[in-house]
Design a protein around this motif. Structure first.
Motif, PDB file in Angstrom:
ATOM      1  N   LEU A  99      29.068   6.976  14.764  1.00 18.26           N
ATOM      2  CA  LEU A  99      28.106   7.228  15.832  1.00 18.26           C
ATOM      3  C   LEU A  99      27.667   8.685  15.829  1.00 18.26           C
ATOM      4  CD1 LEU A  99      30.053   5.308  18.617  1.00 18.26           C
ATOM      5  CD2 LEU A  99      28.029   4.495  17.394  1.00 18.26           C
ATOM      6  N   PRO A 100      26.388   8.948  15.564  1.00 18.36           N
ATOM      7  CA  PRO A 100      25.908  10.336  15.586  1.00 18.36           C
ATOM      8  C   PRO A 100      25.802  10.865  17.014  1.00 18.36           C
ATOM      9  CG  PRO A 100      24.101   8.838  15.146  1.00 18.36           C
ATOM     10  CD  PRO A 100      25.344   8.005  15.149  1.00 18.36           C
ATOM     11  N   LEU A 101      26.037  12.162  17.166  1.00 14.11           N
ATOM     12  CA  LEU A 101      25.981  12.826  18.464  1.00 14.11           C
ATOM     13  C   LEU A 101      24.741  13.703  18.570  1.00 14.11           C
ATOM     14  CD1 LEU A 101      29.724  13.934  18.672  1.00 14.11           C
ATOM     15  CD2 LEU A 101      28.680  11.952  19.785  1.00 14.11           C
ATOM     16  N   ALA A 102      24.446  14.120  19.783  1.00 15.32           N
ATOM     17  CA  ALA A 102      23.300  15.010  20.002  1.00 15.32           C
ATOM     18  C   ALA A 102      23.523  15.813  21.270  1.00 15.32           C
ATOM     19  CB  ALA A 102      22.009  14.184  20.110  1.00 15.32           C
ATOM     20  N   VAL A 103      22.936  16.984  21.296  1.00 16.14           N
ATOM     21  CA  VAL A 103      22.791  17.722  22.544  1.00 16.14           C
ATOM     22  C   VAL A 103      21.329  17.578  22.936  1.00 16.14           C
ATOM     23  CG1 VAL A 103      22.848  19.984  23.662  1.00 16.14           C
ATOM     24  CG2 VAL A 103      24.648  19.346  22.036  1.00 16.14           C
ATOM     25  N   TYR A 104      21.093  16.820  23.998  1.00 15.05           N
ATOM     26  CA  TYR A 104      19.730  16.510  24.427  1.00 15.05           C
ATOM     27  C   TYR A 104      19.316  17.390  25.609  1.00 15.05           C
ATOM     28  CZ  TYR A 104      18.806  12.242  21.712  1.00 15.05           C
ATOM     29  OH  TYR A 104      18.546  11.347  20.711  1.00 15.05           O
ATOM     30  N   GLY A 105      18.032  17.658  25.634  1.00 14.65           N
ATOM     31  CA  GLY A 105      17.413  18.299  26.791  1.00 14.65           C
ATOM     32  C   GLY A 105      15.983  17.814  26.899  1.00 14.65           C
ATOM     33  N   SER A 106      15.382  17.996  28.041  1.00 12.63           N
ATOM     34  CA  SER A 106      13.979  17.595  28.204  1.00 12.63           C
ATOM     35  C   SER A 106      13.066  18.759  27.797  1.00 12.63           C
ATOM     36  CB  SER A 106      13.702  17.202  29.658  1.00 12.63           C
ATOM     37  OG  SER A 106      13.743  18.354  30.490  1.00 12.63           O
ATOM     38  N   HIS A 107      11.827  18.434  27.469  1.00  9.27           N
ATOM     39  CA  HIS A 107      10.866  19.481  27.123  1.00  9.27           C
ATOM     40  C   HIS A 107      10.663  20.428  28.307  1.00  9.27           C
ATOM     41  CE1 HIS A 107      10.031  17.911  23.222  1.00  9.27           C
ATOM     42  NE2 HIS A 107       9.606  16.746  23.681  1.00  9.27           N
ATOM     43  N   ASP A 108      10.695  19.875  29.495  1.00 11.05           N
ATOM     44  CA  ASP A 108      10.529  20.710  30.690  1.00 11.05           C
ATOM     45  C   ASP A 108      11.671  21.722  30.794  1.00 11.05           C
ATOM     46  OD1 ASP A 108       9.470  21.311  33.458  1.00 11.05           O
ATOM     47  OD2 ASP A 108      11.461  20.557  33.985  1.00 11.05           O
ATOM     48  N   TYR A 109      12.911  21.266  30.529  1.00  7.05           N
ATOM     49  CA  TYR A 109      14.048  22.183  30.608  1.00  7.05           C
ATOM     50  C   TYR A 109      13.911  23.289  29.559  1.00  7.05           C
ATOM     51  CZ  TYR A 109      18.761  24.047  30.426  1.00  7.05           C
ATOM     52  OH  TYR A 109      19.831  24.899  30.443  1.00  7.05           O
ATOM     53  N   PHE A 110      13.552  22.916  28.328  1.00  2.87           N
ATOM     54  CA  PHE A 110      13.456  23.920  27.267  1.00  2.87           C
ATOM     55  C   PHE A 110      12.321  24.910  27.523  1.00  2.87           C
ATOM     56  CE2 PHE A 110      15.575  20.560  24.516  1.00  2.87           C
ATOM     57  CZ  PHE A 110      16.809  21.189  24.570  1.00  2.87           C
ATOM     58  N   GLU A 111      11.264  24.473  28.164  1.00  5.81           N
ATOM     59  CA  GLU A 111      10.174  25.392  28.500  1.00  5.81           C
ATOM     60  C   GLU A 111      10.652  26.431  29.509  1.00  5.81           C
ATOM     61  OE1 GLU A 111       6.875  23.141  29.868  1.00  5.81           O
ATOM     62  OE2 GLU A 111       6.393  22.299  27.883  1.00  5.81           O
ATOM     63  N   ARG A 112      11.534  26.005  30.413  1.00  5.30           N
ATOM     64  CA  ARG A 112      12.024  26.915  31.446  1.00  5.30           C
ATOM     65  C   ARG A 112      13.161  27.807  30.952  1.00  5.30           C
ATOM     66  NH1 ARG A 112      14.707  24.435  34.919  1.00  5.30           N
ATOM     67  NH2 ARG A 112      14.567  22.259  34.240  1.00  5.30           N
ATOM     68  N   ARG A 113      14.061  27.257  30.118  1.00  5.38           N
ATOM     69  CA  ARG A 113      15.294  27.962  29.783  1.00  5.38           C
ATOM     70  C   ARG A 113      15.410  28.349  28.316  1.00  5.38           C
ATOM     71  NH1 ARG A 113      19.354  27.095  33.497  1.00  5.38           N
ATOM     72  NH2 ARG A 113      20.403  28.672  32.244  1.00  5.38           N
ATOM     73  N   PRO A 121      24.397   6.082  31.665  1.00  9.68           N
ATOM     74  CA  PRO A 121      22.969   5.927  31.982  1.00  9.68           C
ATOM     75  C   PRO A 121      22.471   6.989  32.968  1.00  9.68           C
ATOM     76  CG  PRO A 121      24.035   3.782  31.949  1.00  9.68           C
ATOM     77  CD  PRO A 121      25.131   4.804  31.830  1.00  9.68           C
ATOM     78  N   ALA A 122      23.306   7.325  33.960  1.00 10.06           N
ATOM     79  CA  ALA A 122      22.913   8.374  34.905  1.00 10.06           C
ATOM     80  C   ALA A 122      22.817   9.726  34.206  1.00 10.06           C
ATOM     81  CB  ALA A 122      23.921   8.436  36.056  1.00 10.06           C
ATOM     82  N   LEU A 123      23.715   9.973  33.256  1.00 10.60           N
ATOM     83  CA  LEU A 123      23.689  11.230  32.513  1.00 10.60           C
ATOM     84  C   LEU A 123      22.390  11.366  31.721  1.00 10.60           C
ATOM     85  CD1 LEU A 123      24.829  13.812  31.344  1.00 10.60           C
ATOM     86  CD2 LEU A 123      26.303  12.443  29.858  1.00 10.60           C
ATOM     87  N   TYR A 124      22.000  10.290  31.045  1.00 11.71           N
ATOM     88  CA  TYR A 124      20.749  10.336  30.284  1.00 11.71           C
ATOM     89  C   TYR A 124      19.553  10.575  31.209  1.00 11.71           C
ATOM     90  CZ  TYR A 124      23.099   8.680  26.059  1.00 11.71           C
ATOM     91  OH  TYR A 124      23.910   8.571  24.955  1.00 11.71           O
ATOM     92  N   GLN A 125      19.570   9.940  32.371  1.00 13.84           N
ATOM     93  CA  GLN A 125      18.461  10.115  33.306  1.00 13.84           C
ATOM     94  C   GLN A 125      18.391  11.544  33.810  1.00 13.84           C
ATOM     95  OE1 GLN A 125      16.081   7.608  34.254  1.00 13.84           O
ATOM     96  NE2 GLN A 125      15.134   9.554  34.841  1.00 13.84           N
ATOM     97  N   MET A 126      19.562  12.142  34.074  1.00 12.20           N
ATOM     98  CA  MET A 126      19.581  13.531  34.533  1.00 12.20           C
ATOM     99  C   MET A 126      19.029  14.475  33.473  1.00 12.20           C
ATOM    100  SD  MET A 126      23.290  13.709  36.444  1.00 12.20           S
ATOM    101  CE  MET A 126      23.615  12.793  37.946  1.00 12.20           C
ATOM    102  N   ILE A 127      19.355  14.186  32.205  1.00  8.84           N
ATOM    103  CA  ILE A 127      18.808  15.001  31.115  1.00  8.84           C
ATOM    104  C   ILE A 127      17.290  14.874  31.095  1.00  8.84           C
ATOM    105  CG2 ILE A 127      18.747  15.361  28.624  1.00  8.84           C
ATOM    106  CD1 ILE A 127      21.598  14.123  28.541  1.00  8.84           C
ATOM    107  N   ALA A 128      16.802  13.632  31.189  1.00 12.97           N
ATOM    108  CA  ALA A 128      15.357  13.398  31.156  1.00 12.97           C
ATOM    109  C   ALA A 128      14.657  14.048  32.343  1.00 12.97           C
ATOM    110  CB  ALA A 128      15.075  11.901  31.138  1.00 12.97           C
ATOM    111  N   ASP A 129      15.363  14.170  33.460  1.00 16.63           N
ATOM    112  CA  ASP A 129      14.770  14.791  34.647  1.00 16.63           C
ATOM    113  C   ASP A 129      14.780  16.317  34.581  1.00 16.63           C
ATOM    114  OD1 ASP A 129      14.300  12.310  35.736  1.00 16.63           O
ATOM    115  OD2 ASP A 129      16.121  12.288  36.965  1.00 16.63           O
TER     116      ASP A 129
END
Length: 322
Positions: free
Chosen positions: A163-177, A228-236
């Motif tokens: 199973l491959p892993l990832a550190v995910y973030g949203s485009h909005d988060y990366f634009e800010r941080r 699922p909540a974790l993924y949603q928080m990342i997307a938000d």
């Protein structure tokens, strides 16, 4: 008075067949054996059970009294034996499988509909927990876990690749941080952490540099114990998450998640279905295994003893022993 069951079985066969020869044929023995065992039973009971003539065998009053209780009991015993044979020997009945929530979301969920359509008479119960349990003691027929987290006395079936892993973030988060360029940069980011249900431990964030693993003690304002909540928080845009690369639902992927630090992440052991050797002939389990093999397109479907699996260290949101 306790009598040998074999002698009572002889009585039952004679009563049903109405003759010594018929009882002998039913039990697969000789008429002389039937006669000898009947005499032994009557001697132990201290009374005659049948009146024998050259043409027939008739029950005495004592024989009729015994038959009123013994024949229904043997019918119940025969039914119980047949039920025991049917359990696991026909495409019906219950099948109880324990697995972590992420295994259902990532692996099983897309294939449950087709399994139910194929085998509607199998009652499938999925017990989702990140705790490792004793299958036999808990009354489960099988479990699904990562390959390095299976008891060694189990039979294991490979369900998929590492199973491959990832550190995910949203485009909005990366634009800010901004985007972290190395694992150490995560110390300056909001990281959403995952807590195991059973142990209460926080899942470590492990990275590899020059072949050496190291853990980054990340921090942030959110901790969650639901993937699922974790993924949603990342997307938000609430922070970064250390998760399974293929875990986000398609709807969230379309919203624009992006991964970072890919060069520092290695895959962890893939999923395996495992079960006690005693259940290897259980038909509902075999049908489930065959269905999952086809769903995952496993090239080598052979069952392996769990001790044959590689057991490398793994670090990710996964099942917890404690």
């Amino acid at each position: 008075m306790r009598l040998p069951l074999a002698l009572l079985e002889v009585f039952d066969a004679i009563a049903r067949a109405g003759s010594m020869r018929g009882a002998a044929e039913a039990l697969g023995v000789t008429p002389s054996t039937i006669s000898h065992q009947l005499k032994s039973l009557e001697k132990q009971m201290g009374t005659a059970l049948f009146v024998r003539t050259t043409r027939s065998v008739l029950m005495t009053e004592a024989g009729r009294a015994l038959s009123r209780g013994a024949l229904p009991a043997f019918d119940q015993l025969a039914n119980a034996v047949q039920e025991a044979r049917d359990v696991g020997g026909s495409p019906r009945g219950s099948l109880r499988i324990t697995l972590p929530e992420f295994a259902y979301t990532m692996a099983l969920a897309p294939h449950i509909v087709s399994f139910r359509k194929a085998w509607p008479e199998i009652e499938l119960e999925l017990i989702m927990t990140d705790a490792l349990v004793d299958l036999m003691e808990a009354g489960y027929h099988a479990g699904i876990r990562q390959g390095d987290r299976i008891e060694q006395d189990m039979v294991a079936i490979k369900l998929g690749e590492p199973l491959p892993l990832a550190v995910y973030g949203s485009h909005d988060y990366f634009e800010r941080r901004g985007k972290p360029q190395s694992p150490a940069d995560l110390l300056f980011h909001d990281c959403i952490r995952y807590r195991f249900h059973r142990s209460g431990r926080l899942a470590p964030w492990v990275f590899h540099d020059a072949g050496e693993p190291h853990t980054v003690d990340v921090s942030g304002g959110l901790i969650v114990s639901d993937l699922p909540a974790l993924y949603q928080m990342i997307a938000d845009g609430l922070g970064l998450g250390y998760v399974f690369r293929d875990g986000p639902p398609e709807a969230l992927r379309r919203t624009g998640l992006a991964s970072v630090l890919t060069d520092y992440l290695l895959p962890i052991p893939g999923l395996n279905l495992y079960y006690p050797r005693e259940y290897r002939s259980m038909l509902p389990l075999r049908l489930f295994i065959d269905h999952m093999r086809g769903a995952f397109r496993v090239d080598d479907p052979g069952a392996l003893p769990a001790e044959a699996l590689q057991r490398p260290a793994s670090h990710a949101p996964q099942s917890s022993k404690a």
